[in-house]
Design a protein around this motif. Sequence first.
Motif, short mmCIF file in Angstrom:
data_model
loop_
_atom_site.label_atom_id
_atom_site.label_comp_id
_atom_site.label_asym_id
_atom_site.label_seq_id
_atom_site.Cartn_x
_atom_site.Cartn_y
_atom_site.Cartn_z
N PHE A 76 6.76 -10.05 -11.81
CA PHE A 76 5.38 -9.66 -12.05
C PHE A 76 4.82 -9.03 -10.78
CE2 PHE A 76 6.32 -12.84 -15.20
CZ PHE A 76 5.73 -12.33 -16.34
N PRO A 77 4.44 -7.75 -10.84
CA PRO A 77 4.05 -7.00 -9.64
C PRO A 77 2.95 -7.67 -8.84
CG PRO A 77 4.34 -5.52 -11.49
CD PRO A 77 4.41 -6.90 -12.05
N LEU A 78 3.01 -7.47 -7.51
CA LEU A 78 2.03 -8.06 -6.61
C LEU A 78 0.63 -7.56 -6.90
CD1 LEU A 78 4.03 -7.69 -3.27
CD2 LEU A 78 3.67 -9.80 -4.56
N ASN A 79 -0.33 -8.45 -6.68
CA ASN A 79 -1.75 -8.11 -6.82
C ASN A 79 -2.07 -7.51 -8.19
OD1 ASN A 79 -1.24 -8.11 -3.78
ND2 ASN A 79 -3.47 -8.01 -3.85
N GLY A 80 -1.43 -8.05 -9.22
CA GLY A 80 -1.69 -7.56 -10.56
C GLY A 80 -1.30 -6.11 -10.78
N GLY A 81 -0.40 -5.61 -9.94
CA GLY A 81 0.06 -4.23 -10.08
C GLY A 81 -0.63 -3.27 -9.14
N ASP A 82 -1.70 -3.71 -8.46
CA ASP A 82 -2.42 -2.80 -7.56
C ASP A 82 -1.57 -2.39 -6.37
OD1 ASP A 82 -4.65 -2.82 -9.14
OD2 ASP A 82 -5.72 -4.33 -7.98
N PHE A 83 -0.72 -3.31 -5.90
CA PHE A 83 0.05 -3.01 -4.69
C PHE A 83 1.00 -1.84 -4.89
CE2 PHE A 83 3.95 -3.50 -2.19
CZ PHE A 83 3.41 -3.31 -0.94
N ILE A 84 1.77 -1.82 -5.98
CA ILE A 84 2.73 -0.74 -6.16
C ILE A 84 2.01 0.59 -6.36
CG2 ILE A 84 2.97 -1.19 -8.65
CD1 ILE A 84 5.62 0.22 -6.17
N LYS A 85 0.84 0.56 -7.00
CA LYS A 85 0.06 1.80 -7.15
C LYS A 85 -0.34 2.34 -5.79
CE LYS A 85 -1.99 0.75 -11.71
NZ LYS A 85 -1.24 -0.47 -11.99
N GLN A 86 -0.82 1.44 -4.91
CA GLN A 86 -1.23 1.87 -3.58
C GLN A 86 -0.04 2.33 -2.75
OE1 GLN A 86 -3.14 -1.71 -2.41
NE2 GLN A 86 -4.99 -1.33 -3.62
N ALA A 87 1.10 1.64 -2.90
CA ALA A 87 2.30 2.00 -2.14
C ALA A 87 2.80 3.38 -2.55
CB ALA A 87 3.38 0.95 -2.35
N VAL A 88 2.78 3.68 -3.85
CA VAL A 88 3.22 5.00 -4.32
C VAL A 88 2.25 6.08 -3.83
CG1 VAL A 88 3.47 6.43 -6.39
CG2 VAL A 88 4.50 4.16 -6.31
N ALA A 89 0.95 5.79 -3.88
CA ALA A 89 -0.03 6.76 -3.37
C ALA A 89 0.19 6.99 -1.88
CB ALA A 89 -1.44 6.25 -3.64
N GLN A 90 0.48 5.92 -1.14
CA GLN A 90 0.73 6.04 0.29
C GLN A 90 1.96 6.90 0.57
OE1 GLN A 90 -1.17 4.61 2.65
NE2 GLN A 90 0.05 4.23 4.47
N SER A 91 3.03 6.67 -0.19
CA SER A 91 4.25 7.45 0.00
C SER A 91 4.02 8.93 -0.32
CB SER A 91 5.37 6.89 -0.88
OG SER A 91 5.72 5.60 -0.47
N THR A 92 3.27 9.19 -1.38
CA THR A 92 2.96 10.57 -1.74
C THR A 92 2.18 11.26 -0.62
OG1 THR A 92 2.91 9.95 -4.08
CG2 THR A 92 1.92 12.06 -3.49
N ASN A 93 1.23 10.53 -0.05
CA ASN A 93 0.46 11.09 1.07
C ASN A 93 1.36 11.37 2.27
OD1 ASN A 93 -1.97 11.04 -0.31
ND2 ASN A 93 -2.51 9.00 0.40
N MET A 94 2.34 10.49 2.49
CA MET A 94 3.27 10.70 3.61
C MET A 94 4.11 11.94 3.40
SD MET A 94 4.51 6.79 4.41
CE MET A 94 5.65 7.29 5.71
#
Length: 408
Positions: free
Chosen positions: A274-292
């Motif tokens: 079950f994804p961390l923080n109700g799924g918010d973490f992976i969304k933020q991580a993907v957005a962060q990687s895209t920005n990188m």
Amino acid sequence: MHIRDEQKGILFLILIFAIIAGVSVFIALSLRTDTVGKSLENDQVIRTLYVLDDGNGNALMTEVVIYYPVSKKAAVVNIPYNVGGIYRVLEGVEGTQGRTDGIAVIYREKGIAAYLRQIENLLGTSIPFYSIVKLDHFITLTDMMGGLRVFISAPVDSLSADGERWLLPSGAVTLDGDKVSTYLRYRLSEETDADVYERYQNVMIAYFTQLGENKAMILAKKNINKFLPLFSSNLDAKDFATHMSLLAEMNTEYIIRQNVTGRVSTVDGKQLVFPLNGGDFIKQAVAQSTNMLISTGNTMTSRIYVLEIQNGTTVQGLAHNTAILFQNASYDILSTLNADRNDYEKTVIIDHIGNREIAKMVGDFIRCTNIQEEEVRSDTANESVASVDFTIILGKDFDGRYVRPSAN
């Protein structure tokens, strides 16, 4: 022989219809939309869902590739088959109660369109394209490309539960199609899920490496039609070839790897993540990687940034747990340690390289705006790869995920 007036009329109508049909075809071809190009007009990156089907309708491997053509950099996000959630997989009216299961059940029972939508929801981003390859077709594809090169740390010689022998050499080796199939499917008792997912991503990266090295051969007119039937996609043949030619330019030396992580629980006898923080973490991580991927524009010198995380509080394990968060967001962690004292009130990020844009990205990930710049060092060929780009000292205002706004 004279043609009667009625026959002349019929021939005239046939001629008119033929002209109309020809004009219609010409207009249709003229107005044909370049799907991939249109997507790039609306977004800077190409996002594609890749599914390796085991041949029985199950998703053996699921990867989302996020590619930025300008810099030729990419991120590969592994989607574990057992990402847990309440999924409505049975046919019925809207609102039908779902069941708790792994995400791969969507692919098996509802098909690729529903699976794509579910993964879009999971990652918090649109994914315009998908590509499905059945395992036997992937074996053929691998052989057509001359094999895939991977690194195997130790030789494999084991038996599966049904008696299949798993046999693989060690070292940097080029595997043919059958060996790649073994590499993807074998599972040793001492292995973790992370070990298996790493192999999946190794295969994806090896595939793009071979695609790039053999693009002239693969994309040649006489050969491309041999490759296209091995894939099932929502792109037509011409657009798929365009898509393939763009990804063939990928710099596979720079690939951000990500995986959906979370809390493991057993539900109805199944181990689900079950994804961390109700799924918010992976969304933020993907957005962060895209920005990188896009943060440095046309430059090809970008790299994964190296962090040192220090615990400036009395909370045990805070630096270690924070390091896991940043690793999942595609940063390298050089070390985690205690700070020079344990009474820091505010979290601080120390920028050692003088890159305000990246420092802000690091801060945004934990909502920290307290950034200090130290000495700027120049990157040289002799510089140790262990150099720290940013030091994060965690303070009392950090709750384990974010810096609390009221205290920052």
